[in-house]
Design an enzyme around this catalytic site. Sequence first.
Site, short mmCIF file in Angstrom:
data_model
loop_
_atom_site.label_atom_id
_atom_site.label_comp_id
_atom_site.label_asym_id
_atom_site.label_seq_id
_atom_site.Cartn_x
_atom_site.Cartn_y
_atom_site.Cartn_z
N TRP A 2 73.12 -55.22 55.07
CA TRP A 2 72.03 -56.04 54.55
C TRP A 2 70.92 -55.23 53.90
O TRP A 2 70.11 -55.78 53.16
CB TRP A 2 71.40 -56.86 55.69
N ASN A 3 70.84 -53.93 54.15
CA ASN A 3 69.65 -53.19 53.72
C ASN A 3 69.61 -52.95 52.22
O ASN A 3 68.54 -52.89 51.61
CB ASN A 3 69.51 -51.88 54.49
N SER A 32 76.49 -49.96 61.63
CA SER A 32 76.16 -49.15 62.81
C SER A 32 77.39 -48.43 63.35
O SER A 32 78.53 -48.84 63.12
CB SER A 32 75.58 -50.05 63.91
N GLU A 39 80.90 -45.68 56.75
CA GLU A 39 79.57 -45.11 56.53
C GLU A 39 78.70 -45.65 57.64
O GLU A 39 78.27 -46.81 57.60
CB GLU A 39 79.05 -45.49 55.14
N LEU A 40 78.43 -44.82 58.65
CA LEU A 40 77.86 -45.30 59.91
C LEU A 40 76.41 -44.87 60.12
O LEU A 40 75.91 -44.93 61.23
CB LEU A 40 78.72 -44.80 61.08
N CYS A 91 70.14 -45.60 55.41
CA CYS A 91 70.96 -44.62 56.12
C CYS A 91 70.60 -43.19 55.73
O CYS A 91 70.84 -42.25 56.49
CB CYS A 91 72.44 -44.89 55.85
N GLU A 96 69.61 -43.10 65.47
CA GLU A 96 69.17 -43.50 64.14
C GLU A 96 67.99 -44.44 64.28
O GLU A 96 68.06 -45.46 64.96
CB GLU A 96 70.31 -44.18 63.37
#
Length: 523
Positions: free
Chosen positions: A144-145, A220, A241-242, A275, A373
Amino acid sequence: MAATAIPIDTLPSINPATGQVLAHIEKTPPEMVARTVTLARAAQREWATVPIRERCRRLRKLRECLMASRHEIADTVVAESGKPRVEALFADVFVALDSAEYWSKNVRAALRPERVPHHNIAAKAKSGHLVYEPLGVIGIISSWNYPLAIPMSQIIPAVAAGNAVICKTSDFTPRCGTLLEKLFRDAAFPRDLVAVIQGGAEVGQALIEALPDKVLFTGSGTTGRRVAEACGRNLIPTILELGGKDAMIVLDDADLRTASSAAVWGSYTNCGQVCLSVERLFVEQAVSQRFVELCVEKTRKLRLGPGSDPATDVGPLIRPEHVRRMSDLIDDAVSRGAQVLSGGHPRPDIGPNFFEPTVVADVHSSMRLFQEETFGPVLAIQTVKDAEEAIRRANDSPFALAASVWTADSKKGQALARRLRAGAVMVNDVISFFGIAEAPHGGCGASGWGRTHGRAGLLELVQMKYIDADRLPRREKPWWYRYGGELERAADAFLQFEFSRGVGAKLRNARNALKTLFRDHRL
């Protein structure tokens, strides 16, 4: 605000600046996902036969549709993600436009067949080359970011390479998902080739169970592990991509005014929900005090407010639980000796999801601020003795997505960059490589695996095939049946001819080595 009943078969589109429900978007029933994948497979079989030149033409049309609707897109991104409108334009809209522009011009060259030269004399009579074929149906589970930039920068190269795409957009940004699908429809891409499915974890699970040919996940680490496990059971390859815990190293010769501005923007852009945010800042002791002062000074000048206000610098967090988490992280750091020099509090007077941009000093590795994070507007600083300590502490993290080094000496910066455990390192800049179409994006360790963007990302979306054509098709090969003592001796002579160091040894074995080429196979 009065509670509003939300239909069970819809997703609420919520403005994080106000908490207001803007719309209800229809969910995709999980039982319909398999049908969507089946239709995409049929569309992909046709699409794979379309010449790359024509695919590029469609990408140019997509770029035109993006450009024509950029204001509507930016308004929707702001309304659902909360970011300032200028960030929606610079990040989401720009990245999507540039991806369409870049691949429309470069996918043909990137996927051109490649000749494979053969170094060994045994293979000289063969001609080899690589070709790149589409994988089939790509499943994308997005975040969503950056509700436009992330999925579009993955969908565009996927379809350019001849694939179909099923994209599950975030349930926090459902209106952005509907706009995304409309863009491909307006650009005259084939029906069912690019489909957006809406919903929560149950829809993502249904997508994996429908057996796409690859899954790209952004999100996440906890969810990423579940995705990897579910895909692994069916041997579905993944790109994960975490997230990251990106380090910024400031050396004593850095331009402190520029570096402090970068630290402030790199920590607070999109309210820190990036991220690639600067989440761990290591500053050499000689300049630490002045650098911290500059960061505090600049942080206090920032304007907190709704993204729709042109005067806003920092918008809201996405949901109230994210605000509570920021308070928990700050409280943990303070209890362990950290100092809050600016900010550090929720701002319910502005809206339900606002948290002040925060500068925290004297942070160290025992604190959650340096372990987890953050994904929020926190600039966390640790003073270090020198560059060696900075490198050691920067690498002391399970995350390894990106980092930056700040110095007046570019060669020194690049040398240090090579020593950092990260998928990308910038020297005297932060984050912006994500917007460079040629630059691969991805990390290792707790940050995931695989790459998106650039040719490295494109090659994740195709099947590499090696094709070998024999130049002596009527000749039996030396290593074929039948065997025997004579062939065994000739084979050993060939090995000595090929791999002995001295010229004399090669010459002594040349005649017997040739017997492997000229023999009666007795078949």
